[in-house]
Design an enzyme around this catalytic site. Structure first.
Site, PDB file in Angstrom:
ATOM      1  N   ASP A  35       0.845  -1.204   0.000  1.00 60.62           N
ATOM      2  CA  ASP A  35       0.000   0.000   0.000  1.00 60.62           C
ATOM      3  C   ASP A  35       0.875   1.247   0.000  1.00 60.62           C
ATOM      4  OD1 ASP A  35      -2.061   2.034   0.860  1.00 60.62           O
ATOM      5  OD2 ASP A  35      -3.262   0.249   1.232  1.00 60.62           O
ATOM      6  N   ASN A  87      -6.614  -5.033  -5.254  1.00 64.15           N
ATOM      7  CA  ASN A  87      -7.711  -4.401  -4.510  1.00 64.15           C
ATOM      8  C   ASN A  87      -7.589  -2.876  -4.448  1.00 64.15           C
ATOM      9  OD1 ASN A  87      -9.738  -4.221  -2.074  1.00 64.15           O
ATOM     10  ND2 ASN A  87      -7.831  -3.338  -1.307  1.00 64.15           N
ATOM     11  N   TYR A 153     -15.758   6.044 -12.882  1.00 64.89           N
ATOM     12  CA  TYR A 153     -15.459   4.905 -11.996  1.00 64.89           C
ATOM     13  C   TYR A 153     -16.000   3.619 -12.614  1.00 64.89           C
ATOM     14  CZ  TYR A 153     -15.460   2.144  -7.605  1.00 64.89           C
ATOM     15  OH  TYR A 153     -15.261   1.181  -6.643  1.00 64.89           O
ATOM     16  N   LYS A 157     -14.080   0.081 -13.602  1.00 66.83           N
ATOM     17  CA  LYS A 157     -14.456  -1.220 -13.033  1.00 66.83           C
ATOM     18  C   LYS A 157     -14.932  -2.184 -14.127  1.00 66.83           C
ATOM     19  CE  LYS A 157     -13.230  -0.432  -8.826  1.00 66.83           C
ATOM     20  NZ  LYS A 157     -12.162  -1.228  -8.189  1.00 66.83           N
ATOM     21  N   ILE A 186     -20.034  -1.367   0.515  1.00 63.69           N
ATOM     22  CA  ILE A 186     -19.450  -1.951   1.724  1.00 63.69           C
ATOM     23  C   ILE A 186     -19.008  -0.812   2.646  1.00 63.69           C
ATOM     24  CG2 ILE A 186     -17.682  -3.555   2.588  1.00 63.69           C
ATOM     25  CD1 ILE A 186     -19.678  -4.794   0.499  1.00 63.69           C
TER      26      ILE A 186
HETATM   27  P1  NAD Z   1     -10.483   2.427   0.805  1.00 62.59           P
HETATM   28  O1  NAD Z   1     -10.382   3.811   0.269  1.00 62.59           O
HETATM   29  O2  NAD Z   1     -11.074   2.234   2.160  1.00 62.59           O
HETATM   30  O3  NAD Z   1      -9.066   1.712   0.753  1.00 62.59           O
HETATM   31  C1  NAD Z   1      -8.300   1.735  -0.430  1.00 62.59           C
HETATM   32  C2  NAD Z   1      -6.856   1.387  -0.126  1.00 62.59           C
HETATM   33  O4  NAD Z   1      -6.121   1.476  -1.362  1.00 62.59           O
HETATM   34  C3  NAD Z   1      -6.204   2.359   0.866  1.00 62.59           C
HETATM   35  O5  NAD Z   1      -5.477   1.644   1.835  1.00 62.59           O
HETATM   36  C4  NAD Z   1      -5.289   3.205  -0.018  1.00 62.59           C
HETATM   37  O6  NAD Z   1      -4.151   3.695   0.664  1.00 62.59           O
HETATM   38  C5  NAD Z   1      -4.924   2.196  -1.116  1.00 62.59           C
HETATM   39  N1  NAD Z   1      -4.467   2.869  -2.319  1.00 62.59           N
HETATM   40  C6  NAD Z   1      -5.020   3.926  -2.968  1.00 62.59           C
HETATM   41  N2  NAD Z   1      -4.268   4.291  -4.013  1.00 62.59           N
HETATM   42  C7  NAD Z   1      -3.207   3.451  -4.034  1.00 62.59           C
HETATM   43  C8  NAD Z   1      -2.070   3.303  -4.887  1.00 62.59           C
HETATM   44  N3  NAD Z   1      -1.862   4.153  -5.915  1.00 62.59           N
HETATM   45  N4  NAD Z   1      -1.197   2.315  -4.635  1.00 62.59           N
HETATM   46  C9  NAD Z   1      -1.383   1.471  -3.591  1.00 62.59           C
HETATM   47  N5  NAD Z   1      -2.423   1.566  -2.735  1.00 62.59           N
HETATM   48  C10 NAD Z   1      -3.330   2.527  -2.969  1.00 62.59           C
HETATM   49  O7  NAD Z   1     -11.337   1.599  -0.279  1.00 62.59           O
HETATM   50  P2  NAD Z   1     -12.241   0.298  -0.100  1.00 62.59           P
HETATM   51  O8  NAD Z   1     -13.649   0.732   0.046  1.00 62.59           O
HETATM   52  O9  NAD Z   1     -11.642  -0.610   0.893  1.00 62.59           O
HETATM   53  O10 NAD Z   1     -12.106  -0.287  -1.578  1.00 62.59           O
HETATM   54  C11 NAD Z   1     -11.207  -1.327  -1.904  1.00 62.59           C
HETATM   55  C12 NAD Z   1     -11.484  -1.761  -3.325  1.00 62.59           C
HETATM   56  O11 NAD Z   1     -12.841  -2.219  -3.434  1.00 62.59           O
HETATM   57  C13 NAD Z   1     -11.346  -0.646  -4.365  1.00 62.59           C
HETATM   58  O12 NAD Z   1     -10.834  -1.168  -5.560  1.00 62.59           O
HETATM   59  C14 NAD Z   1     -12.775  -0.182  -4.566  1.00 62.59           C
HETATM   60  O13 NAD Z   1     -12.948   0.423  -5.814  1.00 62.59           O
HETATM   61  C15 NAD Z   1     -13.516  -1.498  -4.457  1.00 62.59           C
HETATM   62  N6  NAD Z   1     -14.920  -1.407  -4.083  1.00 62.59           N
HETATM   63  C16 NAD Z   1     -15.313  -0.736  -2.967  1.00 62.59           C
HETATM   64  C17 NAD Z   1     -16.668  -0.742  -2.623  1.00 62.59           C
HETATM   65  C18 NAD Z   1     -17.166  -0.081  -1.372  1.00 62.59           C
HETATM   66  O14 NAD Z   1     -18.399   0.040  -1.239  1.00 62.59           O
HETATM   67  N7  NAD Z   1     -16.353   0.317  -0.442  1.00 62.59           N
HETATM   68  C19 NAD Z   1     -17.585  -1.412  -3.422  1.00 62.59           C
HETATM   69  C20 NAD Z   1     -17.137  -2.079  -4.563  1.00 62.59           C
HETATM   70  C21 NAD Z   1     -15.789  -2.081  -4.879  1.00 62.59           C
END
Ligand code: NAD
Length: 248
Positions: A35, A87, A153, A157, A186
């Site tokens: 990360d 992720n 976005y 995806k 989520i």
């Molecule tokens: P979050 O923002 O809580 O966490 C994302 C993490 O990715 C963070 O730790 C951040 O530091 C890291 N990150 C960001 N840019 C980065 C980079 N350039 N290099 C390395 N790390 C990096 O997000 P989340 O809600 O936990 O989402 C995780 C994944 O799930 C994402 O791909 C998001 O698009 C996807 N997603 C989220 C949801 C939701 O409802 N939260 C739903 C569907 C999909």
């Protein structure tokens, strides 16, 4: 199911990625938390305190050289990489007219190019081992336009969804499986503002037939299955875990 499998999780310092790292370690996997956020060190320390094995590696998923360094360090220490979870991702919500080109590029660089670079970096080690499982985190936004302001976005995806299928075709002969996982909404830092805005929340929950947000661990459970040999006949699949959002 995951005992001693070496799994690299990007974006593992926070949100869903953090939950994934914790659950995978509980199930016996050796976890590499990668990360840009140093908070990954705390996640690794917690896992070690609970008797698991984990390492933190600073990684910006947009940077090919950093990817190589993370993969090299992992193979040097653990001799292989069994699983990759692409992720790390960001969300920028703007209607197309208001979205800047810089934000469009940033979304694609992190969400899509990051997924490509990660896959490219681990494939040689997986080929050498004769097996591997890559799970690309897409979203319901890779299947449907789930709320306003999501066009860019959704484009990222959707790209992940079909990149996954293409990769699955190319690497099936090496016993490397590639699947996409599509969470609904989520509860994580990414969606914190949805919870503060009752209009947005009602819009999302109105079409989520379980009528609630998901918890990160509910996605980690599905991920653990996709990384394990229990899903050995699955590749090129798109797996939804969305409280029924896309069922209606
Ligand atoms: P979050 O923002 O809580 O966490 C994302 C993490 O990715 C963070 O730790 C951040 O530091 C890291 N990150 C960001 N840019 C980065 C980079 N350039 N290099 C390395 N790390 C990096 O997000 P989340 O809600 O936990 O989402 C995780 C994944 O799930 C994402 O791909 C998001 O698009 C996807 N997603 C989220 C949801 C939701 O409802 N939260 C739903 C569907 C999909």
């Amino acid at each position: 199911m995951l005992k001693d499998k070496v799994v690299l999780v990007t974006g593992g310092a926070n949100g869903m990625g953090e939950a994934h790292c914790r659950l995978l370690a509980e199930r016996g996997a050796v976890v590499v938390v990668a990360d840009v956020n140093q908070r990954g060190e705390d996640v690794v320390a917690d896992i070690a305190r609970d008797g698991g094995i984990a390492r933190f590696r600073p990684l910006d998923v947009r940077d090919r050289r950093q990817w190589q360094a993370v993969v090299d360090a992992t193979v040097r220490e653990f001799e292989r990489i069994d699983g990759l979870v692409n992720n790390a991702g960001i969300l920028v919500r703007q209607p197309a007219e208001e979205l800047t080109v810089e934000d469009w590029d940033l979304l694609f660089d992190i969400n899509v190019k990051g997924t490509f670079l990660g896959s490219q970096a681990v494939l040689p080690a997986m080929k050498k081992a004769g097996s591997g499982s890559i799970v690309n985190i897409s979203s319901i936004s890779g299947l449907v336009a789930n709320m306003p302001g999501m066009s860019a976005y959704c484009a990222t995806k959707g790209a992940i969804r079909l990149f996954t299928k293409g990769l699955a075709v190319d690497y099936a002969a090496y016993n490397i499986r590639v699947n996409s996982l599509h969470p609904g909404t989520i509860r994580t830092p990414m969606t914190a503002d949805f919870e503060r805005d009752s209009e947005k929340l009602n819009l999302l929950l109105g079409t989520t037939i379980l009528r609630r947000l998901g918890e990160p661990r509910e996605i980690s459970e599905v991920l653990a299955f996709l990384l394990s040999d229990a899903s050995s006949f699955m590749t090129g699949s798109e797996v939804t875990a969305d409280g029924g959002f896309t069922a209606v």
